[in-house]
Write a protein that holds these residues in place. Structure first.
Motif, short mmCIF file in Angstrom:
data_model
loop_
_atom_site.label_atom_id
_atom_site.label_comp_id
_atom_site.label_asym_id
_atom_site.label_seq_id
_atom_site.Cartn_x
_atom_site.Cartn_y
_atom_site.Cartn_z
N ILE B 19 55.35 59.26 49.32
CA ILE B 19 54.12 59.43 48.85
C ILE B 19 54.59 61.19 48.51
O ILE B 19 54.69 62.17 47.61
CB ILE B 19 52.82 60.03 49.57
CG1 ILE B 19 52.05 58.25 49.54
CG2 ILE B 19 51.33 60.65 48.96
CD1 ILE B 19 50.67 57.84 50.06
N THR B 20 55.11 61.57 49.59
CA THR B 20 55.62 63.18 49.43
C THR B 20 56.74 63.05 48.89
O THR B 20 56.86 64.19 48.18
CB THR B 20 55.77 63.45 51.41
OG1 THR B 20 55.11 62.62 52.06
CG2 THR B 20 56.15 64.44 51.59
N ALA B 23 55.21 63.31 45.24
CA ALA B 23 54.65 64.47 45.17
C ALA B 23 55.54 65.88 44.74
O ALA B 23 55.41 66.75 43.96
CB ALA B 23 53.59 65.25 46.46
N LEU B 24 56.45 65.76 45.86
CA LEU B 24 57.56 67.11 45.49
C LEU B 24 58.24 66.95 44.27
O LEU B 24 58.95 67.84 44.27
CB LEU B 24 58.45 66.94 46.79
CG LEU B 24 57.84 67.88 47.87
CD1 LEU B 24 59.37 66.98 48.94
CD2 LEU B 24 57.55 68.77 48.18
N VAL B 26 56.68 65.49 41.28
CA VAL B 26 56.09 66.86 40.00
C VAL B 26 56.25 67.70 40.49
O VAL B 26 55.92 69.08 39.48
CB VAL B 26 54.61 65.92 40.04
CG1 VAL B 26 53.82 66.58 39.24
CG2 VAL B 26 54.29 64.60 40.31
N PHE B 27 55.89 68.89 41.84
CA PHE B 27 56.22 69.92 41.90
C PHE B 27 58.13 70.17 41.56
O PHE B 27 57.62 71.63 40.15
CB PHE B 27 55.46 70.31 43.46
CG PHE B 27 55.65 71.39 43.81
CD1 PHE B 27 55.05 72.44 42.99
CD2 PHE B 27 56.88 72.25 44.66
CE1 PHE B 27 54.87 73.91 43.42
CE2 PHE B 27 56.99 73.55 44.90
CZ PHE B 27 55.73 74.68 44.23
#
Lengths: 190, 165
Positions: B19-20, B23-24, B26-27
């Motif tokens: 998950i991390t 998300a990273l 995308v960021f």
């Protein structure tokens, strides 16, 4: 005991750990989400800056390039001048395609907006109300004109330089653009 | 009795890691896009500075015609190795130096080359080289390069001696 089965439940430690994990992941995700939105805002502001500044610069230089010498000085204020320049404004004879004749026109910075004024004839006395060229959502913090070879009888071809400085807001670190271009007058100034 | 199977610690760590990383990713993409937009803005400024370079040369050619100079390319033939030039130049251009940057002049508010900048002059990261090559007796090849950071923008234009006396 229900029907001889032992009810199994979470222990306190399991619950605490799961809540902590859930909170930890939520905080990370929310942070990433917020900063993504902030980044997107910045991107949109930059795009707005580019669109507004290039549009207004193209709009002004297109007319400035085709300006005509003002022989009686009724538009520019000086006999045989091509452009009348003041702080944050320029006045000149621009070709009006609808009227099919040269009419006096002024570009100016009024507050935080770049505007234009059109005259109904070739004199500056009939300049109408100022109409905005740039959006009021952005802040025009500078609109500067420079000119060389302006007044005949010099023997220099007129050239106008326009600099537009736009900010997307008052916030510290808000995107800003300094866009400048020059145009040499198309017709020979003889 | 059916045994309830729970996640093992290893499975949990793996899931959190995936998950991390997602998300990273995308960021990271958003951040890179933001940097690209800024680069695009710098490109736009450079494009207009290139256009200005061409106009400066055209203006000198037209001035040569008006003042009946000895040649239509007066002041333009010494730029085969590159010249500077800003909006105030109407006659000749000085030689290019890669260590001279364009300033936003405090008194005029315009992009200029300034020999001894004062405190109100803002230094930019742009330099502009105007190269003029004589490709015929009635033709000049103009190349304008604008440099900033590690980037370059080049605009080419040919101008002609179309005014035949």
């Amino acid at each position: 005991m229900i029907n001889g089965q032992k009810l199994k439940s979470f222990t306190l430690v399991e619950t605490v750990i799961s809540i902590a994990l859930f909170g930890f992941i939520s905080v990370i995700l929310v942070n990433i989400f917020v900063s993504s939105i902030r980044t997107q805002t910045r991107i949109l502001q930059n795009q707005e800056l580019m669109e507004q500044s290039s549009y207004s610069l193209e709009y002004m230089t297109r007319l400035l390039r085709m300006a005509k010498k003002d022989e009686d000085g009724s538009c520019t204020g000086t006999t045989d001048a091509n452009y009348g320049i003041d702080t944050n404004s320029i006045t000149f004879l621009a070709y009006d395609t609808l009227a099919a004749e040269y009419r006096c026109r002024r570009f100016l910075k009024d507050g935080d907006v770049a505007k234009e004024m059109r005259s109904t004839d070739a004199t500056s006395g009939n300049l109408g109300t100022a109409q905005a060229i740039t959006s009021s959502k952005i802040k025009v913090s500078g609109l500067t004109f420079g000119v060389t070879g302006n007044v005949v009888p010099d023997t220099v071809q007129p050239k106008v330089t326009v600099m537009i400085n736009i900010k997307s807001g008052d916030a510290v670190g808000a995107p800003e653009i300094f866009l400048q271009s020059s145009v040499s007058q198309r017709d020979l100034d003889i | 009795m059916k045994r309830n199977k729970a996640f093992t610690l290893l499975e949990m760590i793996l899931a959190v890691a995936i998950i991390t990383i997602g998300a990273l990713g995308v960021f990271g993409a958003a951040a890179r896009y933001s940097k690209l937009t800024q680069k695009e803005r710098d490109n736009l400024v450079a494009a207009y500075l290139c256009q200005e370079g061409i106009e400066i040369v055209k203006n000198i050619r037209d001035t040569n015609w008006i003042e009946s100079a000895s040649s239509w390319k007066d002041g333009l033939t010494s730029c085969s190795a590159g010249c500077e030039g800003d909006f105030a130049d109407t006659d000749t251009l000085s030689a290019f130096s890669s260590t001279n940057f364009l300033y936003i002049e405090g008194s005029t508010g315009l992009y200029r080359y300034i020999a001894s900048p004062g405190s109100s002059d803002i230094k930019t990261s742009y330099t502009r080289k105007i190269t003029i090559v004589e490709s015929g007796s009635d033709e000049l090849d103009i190349t304008v390069d604008v440099y900033w950071g590690a980037s370059t923008m080049t605009v080419k234009e040919n101008i002609y001696n179309w005014k035949n006396d």
